[in-house]
Design a protein around this motif. Sequence first.
Motif, PDB file in Angstrom:
ATOM      1  N   VAL A  97       0.749  -1.253   0.080  1.00 36.11           N
ATOM      2  CA  VAL A  97      -0.060  -0.100  -0.129  1.00 36.11           C
ATOM      3  C   VAL A  97       0.821   1.119  -0.012  1.00 36.11           C
ATOM      4  CG1 VAL A  97      -1.818   1.454   1.399  1.00 36.11           C
ATOM      5  CG2 VAL A  97      -2.045  -1.139   1.108  1.00 36.11           C
ATOM      6  N   GLY A  98       1.879   1.451   0.779  1.00 41.31           N
ATOM      7  CA  GLY A  98       2.849   2.434   0.806  1.00 41.31           C
ATOM      8  C   GLY A  98       3.616   2.554  -0.508  1.00 41.31           C
ATOM      9  N   PHE A  99       3.888   1.607  -1.055  1.00 43.53           N
ATOM     10  CA  PHE A  99       4.511   1.665  -2.657  1.00 43.53           C
ATOM     11  C   PHE A  99       3.338   2.069  -3.610  1.00 43.53           C
ATOM     12  CE2 PHE A  99       5.347  -0.317  -6.578  1.00 43.53           C
ATOM     13  CZ  PHE A  99       6.551   0.346  -6.933  1.00 43.53           C
ATOM     14  N   ILE A 100       2.176   1.810  -3.459  1.00 39.57           N
ATOM     15  CA  ILE A 100       1.299   2.257  -4.269  1.00 39.57           C
ATOM     16  C   ILE A 100       0.943   3.819  -4.157  1.00 39.57           C
ATOM     17  CG2 ILE A 100      -1.117   1.860  -4.981  1.00 39.57           C
ATOM     18  CD1 ILE A 100      -0.916  -1.069  -4.701  1.00 39.57           C
ATOM     19  N   ILE A 101       0.859   4.086  -2.996  1.00 42.72           N
ATOM     20  CA  ILE A 101       0.513   5.575  -2.539  1.00 42.72           C
ATOM     21  C   ILE A 101       1.960   6.268  -3.277  1.00 42.72           C
ATOM     22  CG2 ILE A 101       0.624   7.232  -0.855  1.00 42.72           C
ATOM     23  CD1 ILE A 101      -1.047   4.964   0.884  1.00 42.72           C
ATOM     24  N   ILE A 102       3.097   6.159  -3.134  1.00 40.68           N
ATOM     25  CA  ILE A 102       4.135   6.636  -3.395  1.00 40.68           C
ATOM     26  C   ILE A 102       4.155   6.713  -5.056  1.00 40.68           C
ATOM     27  CG2 ILE A 102       7.001   6.651  -3.463  1.00 40.68           C
ATOM     28  CD1 ILE A 102       6.703   5.687  -0.773  1.00 40.68           C
ATOM     29  N   LEU A 103       3.769   5.483  -5.420  1.00 39.68           N
ATOM     30  CA  LEU A 103       3.975   5.614  -7.004  1.00 39.68           C
ATOM     31  C   LEU A 103       2.488   6.542  -7.462  1.00 39.68           C
ATOM     32  CD1 LEU A 103       4.699   4.166  -9.637  1.00 39.68           C
ATOM     33  CD2 LEU A 103       3.264   2.370  -9.245  1.00 39.68           C
ATOM     34  N   THR A 104       1.477   6.621  -7.001  1.00 39.55           N
ATOM     35  CA  THR A 104       0.561   7.313  -7.278  1.00 39.55           C
ATOM     36  C   THR A 104       0.873   8.822  -7.206  1.00 39.55           C
ATOM     37  OG1 THR A 104      -1.186   5.559  -6.465  1.00 39.55           O
ATOM     38  CG2 THR A 104      -2.086   7.923  -6.679  1.00 39.55           C
ATOM     39  N   PHE A 105       1.137   9.100  -6.037  1.00 41.35           N
ATOM     40  CA  PHE A 105       1.563  10.627  -6.041  1.00 41.35           C
ATOM     41  C   PHE A 105       2.917  11.192  -6.855  1.00 41.35           C
ATOM     42  CE2 PHE A 105      -0.208  10.361  -1.734  1.00 41.35           C
ATOM     43  CZ  PHE A 105      -1.447  11.190  -2.187  1.00 41.35           C
ATOM     44  N   THR A 106       3.851  10.228  -7.107  1.00 42.24           N
ATOM     45  CA  THR A 106       4.874  10.350  -8.202  1.00 42.24           C
ATOM     46  C   THR A 106       4.298  10.570  -9.599  1.00 42.24           C
ATOM     47  OG1 THR A 106       6.399   8.990  -6.842  1.00 42.24           O
ATOM     48  CG2 THR A 106       7.196   9.671  -8.979  1.00 42.24           C
ATOM     49  N   THR A 107       3.384   9.742 -10.034  1.00 45.39           N
ATOM     50  CA  THR A 107       2.889   9.703 -11.272  1.00 45.39           C
ATOM     51  C   THR A 107       1.911  11.260 -11.431  1.00 45.39           C
ATOM     52  OG1 THR A 107       1.134   8.380 -10.763  1.00 45.39           O
ATOM     53  CG2 THR A 107       2.915   7.277 -11.892  1.00 45.39           C
ATOM     54  N   ILE A 108       1.454  11.233 -10.267  1.00 45.07           N
ATOM     55  CA  ILE A 108       0.595  12.766 -10.288  1.00 45.07           C
ATOM     56  C   ILE A 108       1.298  13.972 -10.432  1.00 45.07           C
ATOM     57  CG2 ILE A 108      -0.952  14.118  -9.100  1.00 45.07           C
ATOM     58  CD1 ILE A 108      -2.309  11.490  -7.960  1.00 45.07           C
ATOM     59  N   ILE A 109       2.521  14.088  -9.721  1.00 44.69           N
ATOM     60  CA  ILE A 109       3.336  15.136  -9.864  1.00 44.69           C
ATOM     61  C   ILE A 109       4.126  15.312 -11.102  1.00 44.69           C
ATOM     62  CG2 ILE A 109       5.215  16.169  -8.936  1.00 44.69           C
ATOM     63  CD1 ILE A 109       4.393  15.137  -6.340  1.00 44.69           C
ATOM     64  N   TRP A 110       4.471  13.940 -11.718  1.00 39.03           N
ATOM     65  CA  TRP A 110       5.400  14.078 -12.978  1.00 39.03           C
ATOM     66  C   TRP A 110       4.696  13.992 -14.043  1.00 39.03           C
ATOM     67  CZ3 TRP A 110       9.784   9.993 -11.407  1.00 39.03           C
ATOM     68  CH2 TRP A 110      10.742  10.726 -10.397  1.00 39.03           C
ATOM     69  N   TRP A 111       3.310  13.611 -14.208  1.00 38.10           N
ATOM     70  CA  TRP A 111       2.616  13.697 -15.363  1.00 38.10           C
ATOM     71  C   TRP A 111       1.759  14.605 -15.502  1.00 38.10           C
ATOM     72  CZ3 TRP A 111       4.764   8.453 -14.268  1.00 38.10           C
ATOM     73  CH2 TRP A 111       5.743   8.119 -15.344  1.00 38.10           C
TER      74      TRP A 111
END
Length: 111
Positions: A97-111
């Motif tokens: 869940v932590g990895f998915i949250i980090i991945l989600t916010f990373t993709t929101i910020i970068w794309w």
Amino acid sequence: MENQQVNSGNPRVDIEYRRKKSTEEMRYHIISFSMMIFLTFIAFAAVGFKGVTKSFTPPFILLLAIVQVIFQLYYFMHMKHKGHEAPSMFIFSGALVGFIIILTFTTIIWW
């Protein structure tokens, strides 16, 4: 269970079995601790060595940190023993869940 006491009725045999298992566990702890210290020295060397690029260092240190976390979970928190399936499931699902949250916010910020 792997860490369950053997009760053969002979106290001398039981003590010898526990002593053997304790020695084996201590050996694994020392080897794991030595490996973690070695990985820490490698991380410090990667930061201090001028030949390593700055884009390589952070992912490399994160990889070493993940390996150390696995060592700690497996050996120091006794996740390798039977009967630890439920805590393992909660730890790994929390990490997922932590990895998915980090991945989600990373993709929101970068794309």
